[in-house]
Each structure stands twice: as structure tokens, then as C-alpha cells.
Design a protein around this motif. Structure first.
Motif, mmCIF file in Angstrom:
data_model
loop_
_atom_site.group_PDB
_atom_site.id
_atom_site.type_symbol
_atom_site.label_atom_id
_atom_site.label_comp_id
_atom_site.label_asym_id
_atom_site.label_seq_id
_atom_site.Cartn_x
_atom_site.Cartn_y
_atom_site.Cartn_z
ATOM 1 N N MET A 24 39.834 43.742 41.487
ATOM 2 C CA MET A 24 40.916 42.844 41.130
ATOM 3 C C MET A 24 40.431 41.655 40.302
ATOM 4 O O MET A 24 41.173 40.699 40.116
ATOM 5 C CB MET A 24 41.630 42.364 42.394
ATOM 6 C CG MET A 24 42.370 43.497 43.096
ATOM 7 S SD MET A 24 43.154 42.995 44.611
ATOM 8 C CE MET A 24 44.380 41.886 44.016
ATOM 9 N N SER A 26 40.055 39.177 37.630
ATOM 10 C CA SER A 26 41.059 38.875 36.614
ATOM 11 C C SER A 26 40.464 39.016 35.226
ATOM 12 O O SER A 26 39.532 39.759 35.019
ATOM 13 C CB SER A 26 41.614 37.474 36.857
ATOM 14 O OG SER A 26 40.556 36.549 36.779
ATOM 15 N N THR A 85 46.907 45.004 38.739
ATOM 16 C CA THR A 85 45.582 44.409 38.534
ATOM 17 C C THR A 85 44.605 45.411 37.929
ATOM 18 O O THR A 85 43.463 45.065 37.669
ATOM 19 C CB THR A 85 44.989 43.914 39.867
ATOM 20 O OG1 THR A 85 44.758 45.028 40.724
ATOM 21 C CG2 THR A 85 45.909 42.912 40.529
#
Length: 184
Positions: A24, A26, A85
Motif C-alpha cells: 500500500m 503511496s 492502492t
């Protein structure tokens, strides 16, 4: 026995949390890219991502997948984090008849995609990748618009397909295409 199962469950949960956190991540830091080279091409990708090349001798049109999650881990337990994500880039190599123009090949391929999968081309722009003629498309399959690059090299067309729900993650796709080079 209950204590052992409790400890084992804790270990499995810890590993799972670490894998989800890694998946996940970013927006990638574009300064932390590393090089990947296959027998045919090379490119750069984020150091926290995963690259899987199709092994030699395996008959597949898919040559390479690049993901921000470990496909082997999530595929084995069929449990993925929130799809918004995730990002996956796929490189496909397809044959092209030597007597067929790149434009004619692309028109036929797009028509097939529209008929078979409902793909819609939202935009198309001629570009060059490593000195080869290419087309950058934004294509929509279902509700997700995705960048796709078609690169013509000899009797083949290499297709680089992006797939991310988050526009920031598409930056990785464009960086990969910008650094894409054929080895011969």
C-alpha cells in the motif's frame, strides 16, 4: 496447543501486516528507481515494487509484470488489500506480420479489443520509445481508464499496459516507458 496456535497466528498476522504496508505504499519516490533488464529490454522501476519475468521456455505473450504488491504472496492466499492502492504494469509481446504496417496491425488489434472486451480508445498520440515508432493510448475497459503504449519493433509489437486506480501511481507507468530500452 492453544498457545502454539496463538503464537503462530500472531506471526502470520505480523507478516501479513508488513506485506500490506509494503503493497500500500503511496506515490513512489521517483529518486528510488532501480534498473531491471531482461533478455530483450530494460527499464527502471521503484525499488519497493516487484518484477516478474515469464521464465524462458514458457509460452506466453506476457513477458513481464511490474506491481506494487507481491503477486506470489497475494495470489497464493487470494487476499489483496484495497484495490484502489494497487498498481500493475504488464509488458506483452505480440507478433506482427512482416507485410503488415504498424498502423494496420494496431487498427486490427484495437478492433478486436473493442469487439471482444469492449475496450474504448479515449485518446491516441504517436510517440517514440527508444527510437522506435510507438502509440500512446488512454484506453478504457470497464470503468478504469488506463495508459497503454504500443511499440513497433521489427516483426513484433510490445505493449506496455498500465493499471492503477490512483492517478499518482500512473506516474510509475510513464517513468517506466521513459526509461524503456531494447537491448539489441
Amino acid at each position: 496447543m492453544k498457545k502454539f496456535l496463538k503464537i503462530l497466528t500472531g506471526i502470520v498476522a505480523s507478516v501479513f501486516i508488513i506485506m500490506i504496508a509494503r503493497a500500500m505504499a503511496s506515490t513512489p519516490n521517483l529518486e528510488n528507481y532501480i534498473a531491471h533488464s531482461s533478455s530483450e529490454y530494460s527499464f527502471q522501476y521503484p525499488s519497493t515494487w516487484f518484477v516478474n519475468d515469464t521464465p524462458s521456455g514458457v509460452r506466453s505473450f506476457v513477458s513481464t509484470t511490474i506491481t506494487n504488491y507481491d503477486e506470489a504472496f497475494y495470489g497464493s492466499i487470494n487476499n489483496k488489500p484495497d484495490y484502489t492502492t494497487l498498481s500493475k504494469i504488464t509488458i506483452v509481446k505480440l507478433p506482427k506480420d512482416k507485410n503488415q504496417s504498424f498502423s494496420a496491425w494496431l487498427d486490427a488489434y484495437i478492433a478486436l479489443g473493442k469487439a471482444d472486451w469492449g475496450t474504448t480508445v479515449l485518446s491516441a498520440e504517436p510517440i517514440s520509445v527508444d527510437g522506435y515508432d510507438a502509440m500512446l493510448h488512454t484506453e478504457q475497459l470497464g470503468s478504469l481508464p488506463s495508459p497503454v503504449v504500443y511499440i513497433h519493433k521489427g516483426n513484433f509489437v510490445y505493449i506496455v499496459i498500465g493499471g492503477a486506480f490512483d492517478e499518482k501511481l500512473n506516474a510509475v507507468f510513464y517513468q517506466l516507458v521513459e526509461t524503456f530500452h531494447f537491448n539489441s
